[in-house]
Write an enzyme that holds these catalytic residues in place. Structure first.
Site, PDB file in Angstrom:
ATOM      1  N   GLY A   1       0.798  -1.231   0.000  1.00  0.00           N
ATOM      2  CA  GLY A   1       0.000   0.000   0.000  1.00  0.00           C
ATOM      3  C   GLY A   1       0.830   1.280   0.000  1.00  0.00           C
ATOM      4  O   GLY A   1       1.852   1.390  -0.689  1.00  0.00           O
TER       5      GLY A   1
ATOM      6  N   TYR B   1     -11.001   5.424  14.495  1.00  0.00           N
ATOM      7  CA  TYR B   1      -9.962   5.788  13.513  1.00  0.00           C
ATOM      8  C   TYR B   1      -9.776   7.308  13.479  1.00  0.00           C
ATOM      9  O   TYR B   1      -8.662   7.819  13.543  1.00  0.00           O
ATOM     10  CB  TYR B   1     -10.368   5.272  12.128  1.00  0.00           C
ATOM     11  CG  TYR B   1      -9.351   5.542  11.025  1.00  0.00           C
ATOM     12  CD1 TYR B   1      -8.279   4.679  10.812  1.00  0.00           C
ATOM     13  CD2 TYR B   1      -9.476   6.650  10.186  1.00  0.00           C
ATOM     14  CE1 TYR B   1      -7.367   4.918   9.803  1.00  0.00           C
ATOM     15  CE2 TYR B   1      -8.561   6.891   9.174  1.00  0.00           C
ATOM     16  CZ  TYR B   1      -7.510   6.021   8.980  1.00  0.00           C
ATOM     17  OH  TYR B   1      -6.596   6.256   7.975  1.00  0.00           O
TER      18      TYR B   1
ATOM     19  N   VAL C   1      -7.191   6.844  -0.610  1.00  0.00           N
ATOM     20  CA  VAL C   1      -6.148   6.274  -1.462  1.00  0.00           C
ATOM     21  C   VAL C   1      -6.539   4.818  -1.752  1.00  0.00           C
ATOM     22  O   VAL C   1      -7.002   4.113  -0.844  1.00  0.00           O
ATOM     23  CB  VAL C   1      -4.778   6.307  -0.747  1.00  0.00           C
ATOM     24  CG1 VAL C   1      -3.670   5.825  -1.679  1.00  0.00           C
ATOM     25  CG2 VAL C   1      -4.470   7.705  -0.214  1.00  0.00           C
TER      26      VAL C   1
ATOM     27  N   ASP D   1       6.289  -5.365  15.235  1.00  0.00           N
ATOM     28  CA  ASP D   1       4.878  -5.141  15.530  1.00  0.00           C
ATOM     29  C   ASP D   1       4.834  -3.833  16.300  1.00  0.00           C
ATOM     30  O   ASP D   1       5.294  -3.757  17.438  1.00  0.00           O
ATOM     31  CB  ASP D   1       4.330  -6.293  16.377  1.00  0.00           C
ATOM     32  CG  ASP D   1       2.862  -6.073  16.755  1.00  0.00           C
ATOM     33  OD1 ASP D   1       2.333  -4.960  16.514  1.00  0.00           O
ATOM     34  OD2 ASP D   1       2.255  -7.006  17.308  1.00  0.00           O
TER      35      ASP D   1
ATOM     36  N   THR E   1      -6.061   1.314  -1.715  1.00  0.00           N
ATOM     37  CA  THR E   1      -5.204   0.275  -1.120  1.00  0.00           C
ATOM     38  C   THR E   1      -6.092  -0.818  -0.535  1.00  0.00           C
ATOM     39  O   THR E   1      -7.324  -0.720  -0.592  1.00  0.00           O
ATOM     40  CB  THR E   1      -4.346   0.849   0.044  1.00  0.00           C
ATOM     41  OG1 THR E   1      -5.249   1.219   1.101  1.00  0.00           O
ATOM     42  CG2 THR E   1      -3.512   2.042  -0.370  1.00  0.00           C
TER      43      THR E   1
HETATM   44  P1  NDP Z   1      -2.668  -1.121   4.128  1.00  0.00           P
HETATM   45  O1  NDP Z   1      -3.625  -1.906   4.961  1.00  0.00           O
HETATM   46  O2  NDP Z   1      -2.638  -1.362   2.664  1.00  0.00           O
HETATM   47  O3  NDP Z   1      -1.182  -1.293   4.689  1.00  0.00           O
HETATM   48  C1  NDP Z   1      -0.908  -1.141   6.055  1.00  0.00           C
HETATM   49  C2  NDP Z   1       0.349  -1.896   6.403  1.00  0.00           C
HETATM   50  O4  NDP Z   1       0.587  -1.718   7.816  1.00  0.00           O
HETATM   51  C3  NDP Z   1       0.221  -3.406   6.162  1.00  0.00           C
HETATM   52  O5  NDP Z   1       1.407  -3.932   5.624  1.00  0.00           O
HETATM   53  C4  NDP Z   1      -0.043  -3.936   7.577  1.00  0.00           C
HETATM   54  O6  NDP Z   1       0.308  -5.260   7.757  1.00  0.00           O
HETATM   55  C5  NDP Z   1       0.849  -3.004   8.384  1.00  0.00           C
HETATM   56  N1  NDP Z   1       0.519  -3.074   9.802  1.00  0.00           N
HETATM   57  C6  NDP Z   1      -0.712  -3.097  10.366  1.00  0.00           C
HETATM   58  N2  NDP Z   1      -0.597  -3.261  11.687  1.00  0.00           N
HETATM   59  C7  NDP Z   1       0.725  -3.341  11.973  1.00  0.00           C
HETATM   60  C8  NDP Z   1       1.468  -3.526  13.165  1.00  0.00           C
HETATM   61  N3  NDP Z   1       0.858  -3.702  14.353  1.00  0.00           N
HETATM   62  N4  NDP Z   1       2.821  -3.530  13.103  1.00  0.00           N
HETATM   63  C9  NDP Z   1       3.444  -3.392  11.911  1.00  0.00           C
HETATM   64  N5  NDP Z   1       2.801  -3.244  10.743  1.00  0.00           N
HETATM   65  C10 NDP Z   1       1.447  -3.217  10.783  1.00  0.00           C
HETATM   66  O7  NDP Z   1      -3.020   0.419   4.445  1.00  0.00           O
HETATM   67  P2  NDP Z   1      -2.707   1.774   3.643  1.00  0.00           P
HETATM   68  O8  NDP Z   1      -1.472   1.627   2.841  1.00  0.00           O
HETATM   69  O9  NDP Z   1      -3.957   2.228   3.007  1.00  0.00           O
HETATM   70  O10 NDP Z   1      -2.452   2.765   4.878  1.00  0.00           O
HETATM   71  C11 NDP Z   1      -1.170   3.201   5.297  1.00  0.00           C
HETATM   72  C12 NDP Z   1      -1.364   4.366   6.243  1.00  0.00           C
HETATM   73  O11 NDP Z   1      -2.028   5.436   5.582  1.00  0.00           O
HETATM   74  C13 NDP Z   1      -2.218   4.048   7.478  1.00  0.00           C
HETATM   75  O12 NDP Z   1      -1.705   4.712   8.606  1.00  0.00           O
HETATM   76  C14 NDP Z   1      -3.573   4.618   7.111  1.00  0.00           C
HETATM   77  O13 NDP Z   1      -4.351   4.942   8.240  1.00  0.00           O
HETATM   78  C15 NDP Z   1      -3.147   5.854   6.347  1.00  0.00           C
HETATM   79  N6  NDP Z   1      -4.163   6.390   5.464  1.00  0.00           N
HETATM   80  C16 NDP Z   1      -4.699   5.623   4.462  1.00  0.00           C
HETATM   81  C17 NDP Z   1      -5.664   6.145   3.628  1.00  0.00           C
HETATM   82  C18 NDP Z   1      -6.291   5.360   2.531  1.00  0.00           C
HETATM   83  O14 NDP Z   1      -7.268   5.850   1.942  1.00  0.00           O
HETATM   84  N7  NDP Z   1      -5.794   4.170   2.183  1.00  0.00           N
HETATM   85  C19 NDP Z   1      -6.149   7.533   3.813  1.00  0.00           C
HETATM   86  C20 NDP Z   1      -5.511   8.245   4.868  1.00  0.00           C
HETATM   87  C21 NDP Z   1      -4.553   7.676   5.666  1.00  0.00           C
HETATM   88  P3  NDP Z   1      -0.868  -6.393   7.820  1.00  0.00           P
HETATM   89  O15 NDP Z   1      -1.369  -6.523   6.419  1.00  0.00           O
HETATM   90  O16 NDP Z   1      -0.167  -7.590   8.347  1.00  0.00           O
HETATM   91  O17 NDP Z   1      -1.939  -5.849   8.752  1.00  0.00           O
END
Ligand code: NDP
Length: 257
Positions: free
Chosen positions: A27, A162, A195, A68, A197
């Site tokens: 993502g 959130y 976004v 984590d 993802t």
């Molecule tokens: P994704 O779910 O695609 O990716 C998130 C990543 O974070 C995954 O690889 C996930 O792993 C990892 N992750 C989750 N929990 C943990 C943990 N405890 N320790 C380490 N890694 C962890 O999300 P996005 O790429 O969409 O989001 C990325 C960031 O952007 C987030 O903070 C989100 O809130 C923020 N954001 C996203 C938006 C959107 O529209 N997509 C809009 C605004 C903000 P796993 O798959 O194992 O859970």
């Protein structure tokens, strides 16, 4: 413009800088990892899924570290390992995050805690561990991925936990920026709008949600993850040398209306 410190474009370069991205296996995080690498940084992907994380690290020619973010012991160990190996840490991007689209009255204690553990505790633990090293080397840039949800309440989907977590990230960012400015550490946040993802996939498949998201965005579409990465490169690099405690909004105009 050129000057004693090089061209304007040079200010965006991260040549040889050690950069760590949490949740970088997919993502937005993976796109950020690409962006930091393209700017010259050496990128370490920190995530909890070893296989996916290692694959992403191979893809960008960087390293993987298992982390984590909800576990401060895991976080501390990962940062010690990175600094032990590379001797320093220049850039931290706190990107790991989760969402729960649960109505407030249906949100039980465990669900509330689980979200805060990743989105808020995790950001704090990583900032604290990274700053210990950055203070020692008197320099560093931290970029916290917040969200427009830290400033507005999304619709139509409920997501109070959130939204609250992201508002807290924006203010944590300001607070740490004030505390660590004299140590040479800048702390900024970046707030994306919608976004495309895994995080938004299920919501985007829901016609009612999709319509509200698109109609609420003046640019009338979702962002691609790679459209967020340049903002992070800007905040991570000398290009933003006079910015700290700021929130950079990249939301296609959503928060105008
Ligand atoms: P994704 O779910 O695609 O990716 C998130 C990543 O974070 C995954 O690889 C996930 O792993 C990892 N992750 C989750 N929990 C943990 C943990 N405890 N320790 C380490 N890694 C962890 O999300 P996005 O790429 O969409 O989001 C990325 C960031 O952007 C987030 O903070 C989100 O809130 C923020 N954001 C996203 C938006 C959107 O529209 N997509 C809009 C605004 C903000 P796993 O798959 O194992 O859970």
């Amino acid at each position: 413009m050129t000057g004693a410190r090089g061209t304007t474009l040079d200010a965006f370069k991260l040549d040889g800088q050690i950069c760590l991205v949490t949740g970088g296996a997919q993502g937005i995080g993976l796109a950020i990892a690409h962006g930091l690498r393209d700017a010259g940084g050496h990128v370490i992907i920190a995530d909890r899924d070893t296989e996916r994380g290692q694959r992403a690290a191979d893809e960008i020619g960087g390293d993987f570290v298992e982390m984590d973010v909800t576990d401060s012991v895991s976080v501390e160990a990962a940062f010690e390992g990175v600094v032990g190996r590379h001797g320093r840490l220049d850039v931290l991007v706190n990107n790991a995050g989760i969402v729960k689209n649960t109505a407030a009255l249906d949100t039980d204690d465990a669900s509330w805690r689980a979200l805060m553990a990743v989105n808020l505790d995790g950001v704090f633990y990583c900032c604290r561990s990274a700053a210990r090293f950055m203070i020692r080397q008197h320099g560093g840039s931290i970029v916290n991925i917040a969200s427009m949800s830290g400033s507005i309440a999304n619709r139509p989907q409920p997501q109070a936990s959130y939204n609250a977590s992201k508002a807290a990230v924006i203010h944590l960012t300001r607070s740490l920026a004030a505390e660590w400015a004299s140590d040479g550490i800048r702390v900024n946040s970046l707030s994306p709008g919608y976004v495309g993802t895994e995080l938004t996939k299920r919501g985007f498949e829901n016609a009612k949600w999709r319509e509200a998201w698109i109609n609420g965005t003046p640019l009338a579409r979702l962002a691609k993850p790679e459209e967020i990465a340049p903002g992070v490169v800007f905040l991570a690099s000398r290009a933003s040398a006079f910015m700290t405690g700021s929130d950079l909004v990249m939301d296609g105009g959503y928060t105008i209306w």
